[in-house]
Design a protein around this motif. Structure first.
Motif, PDB file in Angstrom:
ATOM      1  N   LEU A 136       0.824  -1.210   0.000  1.00  0.00           N
ATOM      2  CA  LEU A 136       0.000   0.000   0.000  1.00  0.00           C
ATOM      3  C   LEU A 136       0.862   1.265   0.000  1.00  0.00           C
ATOM      4  CD1 LEU A 136      -2.874  -0.984   2.462  1.00  0.00           C
ATOM      5  CD2 LEU A 136      -3.020  -0.718  -0.032  1.00  0.00           C
ATOM      6  N   LYS A 137       2.017   1.200   0.640  1.00  0.00           N
ATOM      7  CA  LYS A 137       2.928   2.345   0.675  1.00  0.00           C
ATOM      8  C   LYS A 137       3.627   2.526  -0.669  1.00  0.00           C
ATOM      9  CE  LYS A 137       4.155   1.676   5.520  1.00  0.00           C
ATOM     10  NZ  LYS A 137       5.273   1.302   6.408  1.00  0.00           N
ATOM     11  N   GLN A 138       4.109   1.409  -1.213  1.00  0.00           N
ATOM     12  CA  GLN A 138       4.827   1.463  -2.486  1.00  0.00           C
ATOM     13  C   GLN A 138       4.707   0.126  -3.191  1.00  0.00           C
ATOM     14  OE1 GLN A 138       8.670   2.600  -1.065  1.00  0.00           O
ATOM     15  NE2 GLN A 138       9.338   0.512  -0.693  1.00  0.00           N
ATOM     16  N   GLN A 139       4.477   0.196  -4.489  1.00  0.00           N
ATOM     17  CA  GLN A 139       4.265  -1.030  -5.259  1.00  0.00           C
ATOM     18  C   GLN A 139       5.569  -1.708  -5.658  1.00  0.00           C
ATOM     19  OE1 GLN A 139       1.687  -0.212  -8.527  1.00  0.00           O
ATOM     20  NE2 GLN A 139      -0.115  -0.086  -7.234  1.00  0.00           N
ATOM     21  N   TYR A 140       6.676  -1.010  -5.549  1.00  0.00           N
ATOM     22  CA  TYR A 140       7.973  -1.592  -5.902  1.00  0.00           C
ATOM     23  C   TYR A 140       8.878  -1.562  -4.688  1.00  0.00           C
ATOM     24  CZ  TYR A 140       6.573  -1.496 -10.762  1.00  0.00           C
ATOM     25  OH  TYR A 140       5.907  -1.724 -11.937  1.00  0.00           O
ATOM     26  N   MET A 141       9.374  -2.719  -4.298  1.00  0.00           N
ATOM     27  CA  MET A 141      10.264  -2.841  -3.156  1.00  0.00           C
ATOM     28  C   MET A 141      11.635  -3.257  -3.710  1.00  0.00           C
ATOM     29  SD  MET A 141      10.616  -2.927   0.250  1.00  0.00           S
ATOM     30  CE  MET A 141       8.917  -2.747   0.683  1.00  0.00           C
ATOM     31  N   VAL A 142      12.629  -2.402  -3.533  1.00  0.00           N
ATOM     32  CA  VAL A 142      13.949  -2.686  -4.092  1.00  0.00           C
ATOM     33  C   VAL A 142      15.046  -2.435  -3.068  1.00  0.00           C
ATOM     34  CG1 VAL A 142      13.309  -2.172  -6.480  1.00  0.00           C
ATOM     35  CG2 VAL A 142      14.126  -0.344  -5.022  1.00  0.00           C
TER      36      VAL A 142
ATOM     37  N   VAL B 165       9.345 -11.800  -5.533  1.00  0.00           N
ATOM     38  CA  VAL B 165       8.321 -12.501  -6.312  1.00  0.00           C
ATOM     39  C   VAL B 165       6.929 -12.172  -5.787  1.00  0.00           C
ATOM     40  CG1 VAL B 165       7.417 -14.794  -6.902  1.00  0.00           C
ATOM     41  CG2 VAL B 165       9.858 -14.330  -7.080  1.00  0.00           C
ATOM     42  N   TRP B 166       6.773 -12.058  -4.459  1.00  0.00           N
ATOM     43  CA  TRP B 166       5.473 -11.697  -3.907  1.00  0.00           C
ATOM     44  C   TRP B 166       5.042 -10.336  -4.452  1.00  0.00           C
ATOM     45  CZ3 TRP B 166       3.068  -7.804  -1.368  1.00  0.00           C
ATOM     46  CH2 TRP B 166       1.785  -8.081  -0.865  1.00  0.00           C
ATOM     47  N   PHE B 167       5.953  -9.357  -4.483  1.00  0.00           N
ATOM     48  CA  PHE B 167       5.622  -8.033  -5.008  1.00  0.00           C
ATOM     49  C   PHE B 167       5.281  -8.095  -6.498  1.00  0.00           C
ATOM     50  CE2 PHE B 167       6.815  -6.187  -1.043  1.00  0.00           C
ATOM     51  CZ  PHE B 167       6.252  -4.930  -1.033  1.00  0.00           C
ATOM     52  N   GLN B 168       6.014  -8.895  -7.265  1.00  0.00           N
ATOM     53  CA  GLN B 168       5.702  -9.043  -8.694  1.00  0.00           C
ATOM     54  C   GLN B 168       4.289  -9.570  -8.879  1.00  0.00           C
ATOM     55  OE1 GLN B 168       8.807 -11.670  -9.958  1.00  0.00           O
ATOM     56  NE2 GLN B 168      10.146 -10.010 -10.607  1.00  0.00           N
ATOM     57  N   ASN B 169       3.981 -10.629  -8.158  1.00  0.00           N
ATOM     58  CA  ASN B 169       2.656 -11.239  -8.281  1.00  0.00           C
ATOM     59  C   ASN B 169       1.556 -10.313  -7.765  1.00  0.00           C
ATOM     60  OD1 ASN B 169       3.675 -13.572  -9.455  1.00  0.00           O
ATOM     61  ND2 ASN B 169       3.910 -14.612  -7.497  1.00  0.00           N
ATOM     62  N   ARG B 170       1.847  -9.551  -6.728  1.00  0.00           N
ATOM     63  CA  ARG B 170       0.849  -8.628  -6.171  1.00  0.00           C
ATOM     64  C   ARG B 170       0.543  -7.492  -7.137  1.00  0.00           C
ATOM     65  NH1 ARG B 170      -2.875  -6.399  -5.005  1.00  0.00           N
ATOM     66  NH2 ARG B 170      -3.684  -5.762  -2.980  1.00  0.00           N
ATOM     67  N   ARG B 171       1.583  -7.019  -7.844  1.00  0.00           N
ATOM     68  CA  ARG B 171       1.355  -5.969  -8.847  1.00  0.00           C
ATOM     69  C   ARG B 171       0.457  -6.482  -9.966  1.00  0.00           C
ATOM     70  NH1 ARG B 171       6.821  -4.770  -7.689  1.00  0.00           N
ATOM     71  NH2 ARG B 171       7.549  -6.005  -9.437  1.00  0.00           N
TER      72      ARG B 171
END
Length: 122
Positions: free
Chosen positions: A47-53, A73-79
């Motif tokens: 919710l804060k940011q769609q990309y975590m790097v 991978v969780w962030f990729q799939n969530r996007r």
């Protein structure tokens, strides 16, 4: 390391890869099951940011006792899930007003920018 189950089938299809042995048995990776607390924290971060790097991803992975790859991978799939939900909401609003959206033009445009779902969690 990888969690693998052994001897899923009796023949190997295609060349050996990271999830298959070169012998008569196929190796299948066991799917990661996230704990509710991990999912809640991942959703909060999304919710804060769609990309975590970078170091943020490393820190989050360490905090949740996950690998950096699992978080990535969780962030990729969530996007992908978020985009799909956004498209469905947009279509629902348009149909509510009687506007019919051309399926071919919209789906072609979205495919160019869409990430492929990946389920390669180590």
């Amino acid at each position: 390391g990888l969690e693998l189950s052994h001897c899923v089938g009796t023949t190997s299809l295609g060349p050996a890869g990271p999830w298959r042995s070169g012998g008569p048995c196929k190796m299948k990776r066991v799917r990661t099951v996230f704990k509710p607390e991990q999912l809640e924290r991942l959703e909060q971060e999304f919710l804060k940011q769609q990309y975590m790097v970078g170091t943020e991803r490393v820190d989050l992975a360490a905090t949740l006792h996950l690998t950096e790859t699992q978080v990535k991978v969780w962030f990729q799939n969530r996007r992908i899930k978020w985009r799909k939900q956004s498209m469905e909401q947009k279509a629902a609003k348009l149909s509510q007003f009687g506007v019919i959206q051309p399926a071919s033009a919209d789906s072609t445009d979205s495919k160019e920018h869409e990430e492929d779902p990946v389920d390669v969690e180590l």
